[in-house]
Motif scaffolding. Structure first.
Motif, short mmCIF file in Angstrom:
data_model
loop_
_atom_site.label_atom_id
_atom_site.label_comp_id
_atom_site.label_asym_id
_atom_site.label_seq_id
_atom_site.Cartn_x
_atom_site.Cartn_y
_atom_site.Cartn_z
N LEU A 192 12.28 8.57 -18.98
CA LEU A 192 12.14 6.98 -18.97
C LEU A 192 12.52 6.24 -17.81
N GLY A 193 11.79 5.05 -18.01
CA GLY A 193 12.20 4.52 -17.28
C GLY A 193 13.68 3.81 -17.09
N SER A 234 7.71 3.35 -21.79
CA SER A 234 8.70 4.26 -21.37
C SER A 234 8.63 3.69 -19.86
N ARG A 235 7.90 3.37 -19.44
CA ARG A 235 7.93 2.96 -17.85
C ARG A 235 7.11 1.29 -17.66
N VAL A 247 9.46 4.50 -27.99
CA VAL A 247 9.27 3.62 -26.81
C VAL A 247 7.97 4.13 -26.93
N ILE A 248 7.06 3.66 -26.09
CA ILE A 248 4.90 3.90 -25.74
C ILE A 248 4.86 4.85 -24.39
N LYS A 249 4.29 5.77 -24.73
CA LYS A 249 3.89 6.47 -23.35
C LYS A 249 2.84 6.50 -23.24
N HIS A 296 15.20 3.08 -21.19
CA HIS A 296 16.68 4.30 -20.87
C HIS A 296 17.28 3.78 -21.50
N HIS A 297 17.92 2.69 -21.09
CA HIS A 297 19.02 0.93 -21.37
C HIS A 297 19.15 1.03 -23.02
#
Length: 146
Positions: free
Chosen positions: A127-128, A116-117, A144-146, A132-133
């Motif tokens: 999101l980063g 995610s970032r 997306v993994i956080k 996000h893009h």
């Protein structure tokens, strides 16, 4: 449902990209026909940043390329000792969001796994900017993994 054959993992050395890689490897472990595409993207050095330091931009770009290729190949080697999965590892110059989505569309990627970032340190609300893009522009599913 389509079977997943190609997974792109966005890797930049950050903790979250390592978690994304670990998740993708565990997911792919169940099906050794899956090919992991391990991609790191680096942005080119710009001349204004190096003009005052008297450091040639070409040299800075070469060093960035070498550093990123070494990092991604080391990750590939480490994974090769742990799993029998097929792994494609590449370091590509450009804007990360654009490179990842373009690579995915050109290489029949079925799933993108991304943290995610990343390392940028720039934080958006949820999101980063790269994740996000990718979520917005990718033609395939994105995890997306956080």
């Amino acid at each position: 449902m389509n079977t997943i054959q190609n997974i792109l993992v966005a890797y930049d050395g950050s903790e979250e990209s390592q978690r994304a890689l670990d998740y993708a490897v565990n997911f792919a472990y169940e099906n050794e026909k899956i090919v992991l595409h391990l991609i790191t993207v680096y942005q080119p050095a710009f001349s204004i940043a190096y003009t005052y330091a008297n450091y040639p931009v070409e040299q800075a770009n070469y060093e960035l390329k070498e550093k990123n290729e070494e990092m991604i190949q080391n990750v590939k080697t480490d994974l090769s000792f742990k799993t029998n999965l097929s792994i494609v590892a590449k370091a590509i110059e450009g804007y990360p969001g654009n490179v990842l989505t373009h690579y995915a569309s050109m290489n029949s990627i079925d799933l993108i796994v991304i943290g995610s970032r990343g390392l940028s340190g720039v934080k958006e609300l949820f999101l980063g900017s790269v994740s996000h893009h990718v979520v917005q522009k990718a033609e395939c599913p994105v995890l997306v993994i956080k």
